[in-house]
Structures are given as structure tokens and as C-alpha cells.
Design an enzyme around this catalytic site. Structure first.
Site, PDB file in Angstrom:
ATOM      1  N   ASP A  61       0.854  -1.186   0.000  1.00  0.00           N
ATOM      2  CA  ASP A  61       0.000   0.000   0.000  1.00  0.00           C
ATOM      3  C   ASP A  61       0.890   1.237   0.000  1.00  0.00           C
ATOM      4  OD1 ASP A  61       0.992  -0.139   2.615  1.00  0.00           O
ATOM      5  OD2 ASP A  61      -0.855  -1.047   3.335  1.00  0.00           O
ATOM      6  N   ASP A  63       1.199   4.840   1.859  1.00  0.00           N
ATOM      7  CA  ASP A  63       0.752   5.734   2.920  1.00  0.00           C
ATOM      8  C   ASP A  63       1.246   7.150   2.640  1.00  0.00           C
ATOM      9  OD1 ASP A  63      -0.345   3.543   4.188  1.00  0.00           O
ATOM     10  OD2 ASP A  63       1.455   3.157   5.381  1.00  0.00           O
ATOM     11  N   ASP A 143      11.322   3.641  12.287  1.00  0.00           N
ATOM     12  CA  ASP A 143      12.261   2.658  12.824  1.00  0.00           C
ATOM     13  C   ASP A 143      13.562   2.549  12.031  1.00  0.00           C
ATOM     14  OD1 ASP A 143      10.807   1.484  10.752  1.00  0.00           O
ATOM     15  OD2 ASP A 143      10.152  -0.262  11.911  1.00  0.00           O
TER      16      ASP A 143
HETATM   17  P1  ATP Z   1       4.976  -3.566   5.300  1.00  0.00           P
HETATM   18  O1  ATP Z   1       5.283  -3.503   3.853  1.00  0.00           O
HETATM   19  O2  ATP Z   1       5.264  -4.864   5.872  1.00  0.00           O
HETATM   20  O3  ATP Z   1       3.645  -3.008   5.661  1.00  0.00           O
HETATM   21  P2  ATP Z   1       5.893  -1.131   6.443  1.00  0.00           P
HETATM   22  O4  ATP Z   1       7.265  -0.535   6.565  1.00  0.00           O
HETATM   23  O5  ATP Z   1       4.906  -0.396   5.616  1.00  0.00           O
HETATM   24  O6  ATP Z   1       6.070  -2.616   5.970  1.00  0.00           O
HETATM   25  P3  ATP Z   1       4.063  -0.778   8.595  1.00  0.00           P
HETATM   26  O7  ATP Z   1       3.929  -1.556   9.853  1.00  0.00           O
HETATM   27  O8  ATP Z   1       2.958  -0.725   7.632  1.00  0.00           O
HETATM   28  O9  ATP Z   1       5.378  -1.313   7.906  1.00  0.00           O
HETATM   29  O10 ATP Z   1       4.457   0.700   9.046  1.00  0.00           O
HETATM   30  C1  ATP Z   1       4.496   1.799   8.169  1.00  0.00           C
HETATM   31  C2  ATP Z   1       5.655   2.721   8.545  1.00  0.00           C
HETATM   32  O11 ATP Z   1       5.501   3.186   9.882  1.00  0.00           O
HETATM   33  C3  ATP Z   1       7.020   2.045   8.534  1.00  0.00           C
HETATM   34  O12 ATP Z   1       7.596   2.063   7.240  1.00  0.00           O
HETATM   35  C4  ATP Z   1       7.789   2.888   9.504  1.00  0.00           C
HETATM   36  O13 ATP Z   1       8.251   4.060   8.889  1.00  0.00           O
HETATM   37  C5  ATP Z   1       6.750   3.242  10.540  1.00  0.00           C
HETATM   38  N1  ATP Z   1       6.727   2.284  11.658  1.00  0.00           N
HETATM   39  C6  ATP Z   1       5.977   1.162  11.749  1.00  0.00           C
HETATM   40  N2  ATP Z   1       6.198   0.503  12.896  1.00  0.00           N
HETATM   41  C7  ATP Z   1       7.112   1.226  13.559  1.00  0.00           C
HETATM   42  C8  ATP Z   1       7.749   1.077  14.812  1.00  0.00           C
HETATM   43  N3  ATP Z   1       7.497   0.024  15.607  1.00  0.00           N
HETATM   44  N4  ATP Z   1       8.638   2.023  15.187  1.00  0.00           N
HETATM   45  C9  ATP Z   1       8.878   3.094  14.388  1.00  0.00           C
HETATM   46  N5  ATP Z   1       8.338   3.276  13.202  1.00  0.00           N
HETATM   47  C10 ATP Z   1       7.447   2.363  12.777  1.00  0.00           C
HETATM   48 MG    MG Z   2       2.784  -0.909   5.451  1.00  0.00          MG
END
Ligand code: ATP
Ligand code: MG
Length: 441
Positions: A61, A63, A143
Site C-alpha cells: 500500500d 501511505d 524505525d
Molecule cells: P509492510 O510492507 O510490511 O507493511 P511497512 O514498513 O509499511 O512494511 P508498517 O507496519 O505498515 O510497515 O508501518 C508503516 C511505517 O511506519 C514504517 O515504514 C515505519 O516508517 C513506521 N513504523 C511502523 N512501525 C514502527 C515502529 N514500531 N517504530 C517506528 N516506526 C514504525
Molecule cells: Mg505498510
């Protein structure tokens, strides 16, 4: 060390350098960003979407992050809804696609907006509800550096506040800031490190990798419900087996699923194969369910205690039901397993003895059960630890493949057929319905 000084401004990476094309991004996300920018706000694609495009993966997705407040976002979009308790987000809906729009957040905010966990954990800690931040602060509270890149589809540039672009180029996973502090702030980042490492095939940078094993016990403080969500991502994204190995190496597996296997580095063949099958199904675009995987993870324990109960005289199905119940209850202390999945695991276990009763209508009845296919797949796995089951598994494979007439014959001849299970079948049958023989006899 990456330069984290907010006054220095981000590195701006041009399209010719980063290679992302606007048409790779969801048109709806672009629409949202355009409208926000026309309203005078900053707005970018952030997080996993940018990272995955740069690494040549298909993003799940896209964001959006902006300096507009949630209320201002809602003011711009008729199709926007505000969600979240502690930190409010806007969801802008376009048919089936929802674009999540978050306002830049300040430092120390760690992304638990919807869970409400922060209130529970905080104790005396000051709650920082809706503390908005600058663009640079929003990047730094994320993160990993590769998760903090901001893509502007209008100028087709990436804004990099944390030296994340170079880490993408070098395929390196690095926490932003001091790793020990960042893991302590949110130990789930330990799991995320393993997940991104395996899913994206990255090297964990030494300072980020260093404290992982010693900090693994911090996962004990994470509420089981949050761990469950994380586990779904860990094991159902198509890399279950390599993720498992990464978790074991980082001492994280034992935190999530304590004491299930004698030697986690060498899990039982059935468990390993269950993960490999899951990965294969994901690769083929077939549906996967955590209920099956949990059935496999807990099976060694369930099997052991069921055998003890059977030795004490309990009928096999009852023994499995009880052993399964116990295993799930003790696992739930670490990772909350949603009921619909634990129910499925139990159904899979409890159907196992029934495969041995193949006579007459029973085989048909079993085959029409809702969980038949999952339970049959599980039976195939059990052959790995019990070669004597090979013949039984083959029978069931044939039974599904042959035509109706041959199936009749199979069901009829199974009655007097091979010894395995026929005895126990007769025994259970007699308890319920004395005397009467199956119609097909
Ligand atoms: P995925 O493709 O698996 O969804 P993602 O990086 O998009 O990976 P999400 O959990 O959807 O992971 O989180 C979106 C964003 O929010 C991450 O890319 C990161 O920048 C931030 N984020 C998510 N979880 C954390 C955390 N525990 N600590 C700090 N930042 C976080
Ligand atoms: Mg995500």
C-alpha cells in the site's frame, strides 16, 4: 554516523538517481498528495511503499504523511474519515482502496496509534496525544532508515533525512538513532528487523544487529495481541522458513513460542515442512491460514500430551482435544491466537484419528467436513514423522482423485482393509451405536 541534525535539511534525490516513476505509485495516493499540496500543505508517500519500490518489490500500500492536521485533511476530502484513538489518522477512500494519511509526528512516537497500548503501558508517563512534528522529526521517529524515505510524486524526488537512500543502495538495514534505545523504546522492532531482513534480503548493519540477542527478552513485555499481529506478518508473507531461522538466530523464536522444540535450530521435520509449504502456497498465490501453521508449531507438544492421555485410556479424539486446548492456553500467554484460528488448529488435530476410519460412509463424511482439506494436508505432513502413515495418506490421496465408482469400491474394501486404525474405529463406533453395522458392510 548518519547526520541526524534537523537543521541540515534532507538530501534530495532526483528521479534520475532513484529510478521510481510516478506511474508505479497508486494514482489515488497521488491525487491525495496533489490536493494537499494545492491546499498549501506538504505531503509525501512514506514508509514501506517507497522502500519497496526502491528495492524492486511490489508495495502492499501507499501511505501519505503531511503537515496538515487530521481535521484539515478531512476538510479537503469528502471521502475522508478520521480513525484512531491516541493518534488520529485520516482514511481517504476510493472504492476499495483506502489511502492512509497521517500528520507528521514528533520524536519518540513509535507507531502504536491504534492499539491503545500506550495508555496501558504508560503508568506515570505523560501521554503525548497528537503531538505533531516537523517533516524531519517524522522521518526520525520511524524505525529503520529505509522506512523513513519520503517520495514527492509531483517533483518526483525523494527526501532523505536519515541517510536511508545509501542504505537502500547498499541493501543495509539500519535503525535510526541509537539501536539499544530504539529497541528498548519498542521491542517489536527486533521482530521487524528480522522480517525486513528476510523479506527484502538485506544485511542488518552491525550496530543494529549487535544488541538483538541480548535484548530479545524485552519481547516479554509486549502484549500478546500485538505479537499476534506481528506474527501474521512474519509467517504469512511468503518467507516463513527463512524468517523462522532468523528468529531463532536472534533468540526471538523462544520469546514467541517458548519450549516447543528441543532444539529450535533443528525444528521437527513436520514443522519445517509446514513453513515451506506455506511459502510455496504464497508464491503460487494460494490462500494461507495461520490456523494451519499454529497447528504445526504446537503439534509436537499436542502429540506428546495426547499420547500420554491415550496411554491412560482416553479415546484419541478426546485426548487430542484436551491436549490441544492445553497447548493453546499455554501459548496464549505469549502470543494471543485469535479464536477462529485456534479453533481451526483444534479441528485439524482432532480430525487426525478419524482418517483411520475409512469404512463405508465415514470416509465420505470426513471428506465433506469443512476442514477436511487442511486436515488432509496435515496428515501428509505427519508422514514425515511417522512413515507408517504413508499408506493411509496415499489412500486418502487416491480417494479424492478417483471417480465416484472407484471411490465406492475403495470405501467398501477399506472396511476389511489394512489393520491400522480399523480397530480403534470399531471401538469408538461401538461406544456410540451398539450393534448396528455400517450400511455399506
Ligand atoms: P509492510 O510492507 O510490511 O507493511 P511497512 O514498513 O509499511 O512494511 P508498517 O507496519 O505498515 O510497515 O508501518 C508503516 C511505517 O511506519 C514504517 O515504514 C515505519 O516508517 C513506521 N513504523 C511502523 N512501525 C514502527 C515502529 N514500531 N517504530 C517506528 N516506526 C514504525
Ligand atoms: Mg505498510
Amino acid at each position: 554516523m548518519p547526520n541526524l541534525n534537523s537543521t541540515s535539511g534532507p538530501r534530495v534525490i532526483e528521479r534520475s538517481q532513484h529510478g521510481i516513476e510516478r506511474r508505479q505509485v497508486s494514482p489515488n495516493a497521488c491525487k491525495v498528495i496533489e490536493r494537499l499540496q494545492q491546499g498549501g500543505f506538504l505531503a509525501y508517500i512514506v514508509g514501506g511503499g517507497v522502500r519497496d519500490l526502491l528495492l524492486g518489490q511490489q508495495p502492499k500500500d501507499f501511505d501519505v504523511a503531511t503537515d496538515a492536521t487530521p481535521e484539515q485533511v478531512r476538510g479537503l476530502f469528502r471521502n475522508a474519515r478520521l480513525i484512531g484513538r491516541r493518534f488520529r489518522l485520516a482514511h481517504v477512500r476510493f472504492g476499495r482502496e483506502i489511502i492512509e494519511v497521517a500528520t507528521f509526528r514528533g520524536e519518540g512516537d513509535d507507531g502504536e496509534e491504534d492499539s491503545g497500548l500506550r495508555e496501558v503501558e504508560s503508568g506515570g508517563r505523560v501521554l503525548r496525544d497528537n503531538v505533531f512534528g516537523s517533516e524531519a522529526e517524522d522521518a526520525r521517529r520511524r524505525d529503520f532508515t529505509i522506512n523513513a524515505l519520503m517520495y514527492d510524486p509531483t517533483s518526483e524526488t525523494i527526501r532523505d533525512h536519515v541517510d536511508g537512500f545509501q542504505d537502500v543502495v547498499d541493501r543495509r538495514l539500519r535503525l535510526i538513532g541509537d539501536p539499544v534505545g530504539r529497541y528498548r523504546e519498542d521491542p517489536v522492532r527486533l521482530l521487524r528487523a528480522v522480517r525486513f531482513q528476510t523479506k527484502l534480503n538485506l544485511a542488518i548493519e552491525p550496530e543494529t544487529a549487535g544488541p538483538m540477542v541480548s535484548m530479545a527478552p524485552l519481547l516479554g513485555d509486549i502484549p500478546p495481541a500485538r505479537l499476534f499481529d506481528e506474527i501474521l506478518k512474519l509467517f504469512l508473507s511468503g518467507h516463513a522458513w527463512s524468517t523462522y531461522q532468523g528468529l531463532v538466530r536472534a533468540a526471538l523464536w523462544e520469546q514467541l513460542f517458548p519450549k516447543l522444540f528441543a532444539d529450535p535450530a533443528n525444528p521437527p521435520a513436520l514443522v519445517r515442512q509446514a513453513m515451506m509449504n506455506t511459502d510455496e502456497r504464497v508464491a503460487e498465490g494460494k490462500p494461507v491460514t495461520p490456523g494451519f501453521l499454529f497447528a504445526a508449531f504446537l503439534w509436537p507438544r499436542v502429540r506428546q500430551s495426547a499420547e500420554n492421555l491415550i496411554a491412560k485410556g482416553q479415546p484419541p479424539v478426546d485426548a487430542l482435544a484436551q491436549a490441544g486446548e492445553d497447548a493453546i492456553a499455554s501459548q496464549a500467554r505469549r502470543v494471543a491466537i485469535h479464536r477462529r484460528y485456534s479453533v481451526m488448529s483444534k479441528e485439524i488435530w482432532c480430525m487426525q484419528p478419524r482418517f483411520e476410519n475409512r469404512r463405508g460412509k465415514r470416509a465420505y463424511r470426513l471428506m465433506n467436513e469443512r476442514r477436511f482439506r487442511a486436515a488432509y494436508d496435515f496428515l501428509l505432513l505427519r508422514v514425515l514423522e511417522d512413515p507408517d502413515l504413508e499408506e493411509l495418506a496415499q489412500w486418502w490421496t487416491d480417494f479424492q482423485e478417483v471417480n465416484g465408482e472407484q471411490r465406492e469400491t475403495m470405501a467398501r474394501s477399506a472396511m476389511g482393509g489394512s489393520g491400522d486404525g480399523a480397530g480403534s474405529g470399531r471401538k469408538r463406533r461401538r461406544r456410540r451405536r451398539p450393534r448396528k453395522r455400517p450400511a455399506s458392510a
